[in-house]
Design a protein around this motif. Sequence first.
Motif, short mmCIF file in Angstrom:
data_model
loop_
_atom_site.label_atom_id
_atom_site.label_comp_id
_atom_site.label_asym_id
_atom_site.label_seq_id
_atom_site.Cartn_x
_atom_site.Cartn_y
_atom_site.Cartn_z
N ASN A 163 12.09 9.52 -0.95
CA ASN A 163 12.10 8.06 -0.93
C ASN A 163 11.64 7.46 0.39
OD1 ASN A 163 13.09 7.90 -3.53
ND2 ASN A 163 15.21 8.14 -2.84
N ILE A 164 11.10 8.24 1.29
CA ILE A 164 10.75 7.70 2.61
C ILE A 164 9.65 6.64 2.50
CG2 ILE A 164 9.10 9.52 3.18
CD1 ILE A 164 11.55 7.87 5.59
N LEU A 165 8.66 6.86 1.65
CA LEU A 165 7.60 5.85 1.50
C LEU A 165 8.12 4.59 0.82
CD1 LEU A 165 4.43 7.89 0.53
CD2 LEU A 165 4.96 6.81 2.70
N LEU A 166 9.04 4.77 -0.12
CA LEU A 166 9.59 3.60 -0.80
C LEU A 166 10.40 2.74 0.15
CD1 LEU A 166 10.72 5.12 -4.21
CD2 LEU A 166 8.83 3.57 -3.79
N ILE B 97 0.84 -1.21 0.00
CA ILE B 97 0.00 0.00 0.00
C ILE B 97 0.87 1.25 0.00
CG2 ILE B 97 -1.61 1.35 1.41
CD1 ILE B 97 -2.93 -1.35 2.15
N LEU B 98 1.97 1.26 0.76
CA LEU B 98 2.87 2.41 0.76
C LEU B 98 3.51 2.62 -0.60
CD1 LEU B 98 4.60 2.13 4.24
CD2 LEU B 98 2.98 3.86 3.47
N PHE B 99 3.88 1.53 -1.28
CA PHE B 99 4.40 1.65 -2.64
C PHE B 99 3.37 2.30 -3.56
CE2 PHE B 99 7.34 -2.13 -1.90
CZ PHE B 99 8.48 -1.34 -1.85
N LEU B 100 2.13 1.85 -3.46
CA LEU B 100 1.09 2.39 -4.33
C LEU B 100 0.79 3.85 -4.03
CD1 LEU B 100 -1.34 -0.66 -4.42
CD2 LEU B 100 0.20 0.13 -6.23
N VAL B 101 0.78 4.22 -2.76
CA VAL B 101 0.56 5.62 -2.39
C VAL B 101 1.67 6.49 -2.97
CG1 VAL B 101 0.57 7.23 -0.44
CG2 VAL B 101 -0.83 5.17 -0.34
N HIS B 102 2.91 6.02 -2.85
CA HIS B 102 4.03 6.79 -3.39
C HIS B 102 3.90 6.95 -4.90
CE1 HIS B 102 8.14 8.26 -3.80
NE2 HIS B 102 8.22 7.48 -4.85
#
Length: 54
Positions: free
Chosen positions: A31-34, A18-23
């Motif tokens: 790059n914090i979410l990645l 989900i974090l990848f998709l939000v990013h």
Amino acid sequence: MKGYIKYLGLLSVALGIILFLVHHFAHIHGNILLFTGLGGVLGGTILYIRGGGY
């Protein structure tokens, strides 16, 4: 106890994805979410395997 660890691993993998998709869809610079998503996926995979879910 191992059953809970297995489900915690699955939850961590799902949150990482989900974090990848939000990013990706929010076009967030940085790059914090990645890195957080990568840590969630890797950590969740390890928890799932150690929890006996393989």
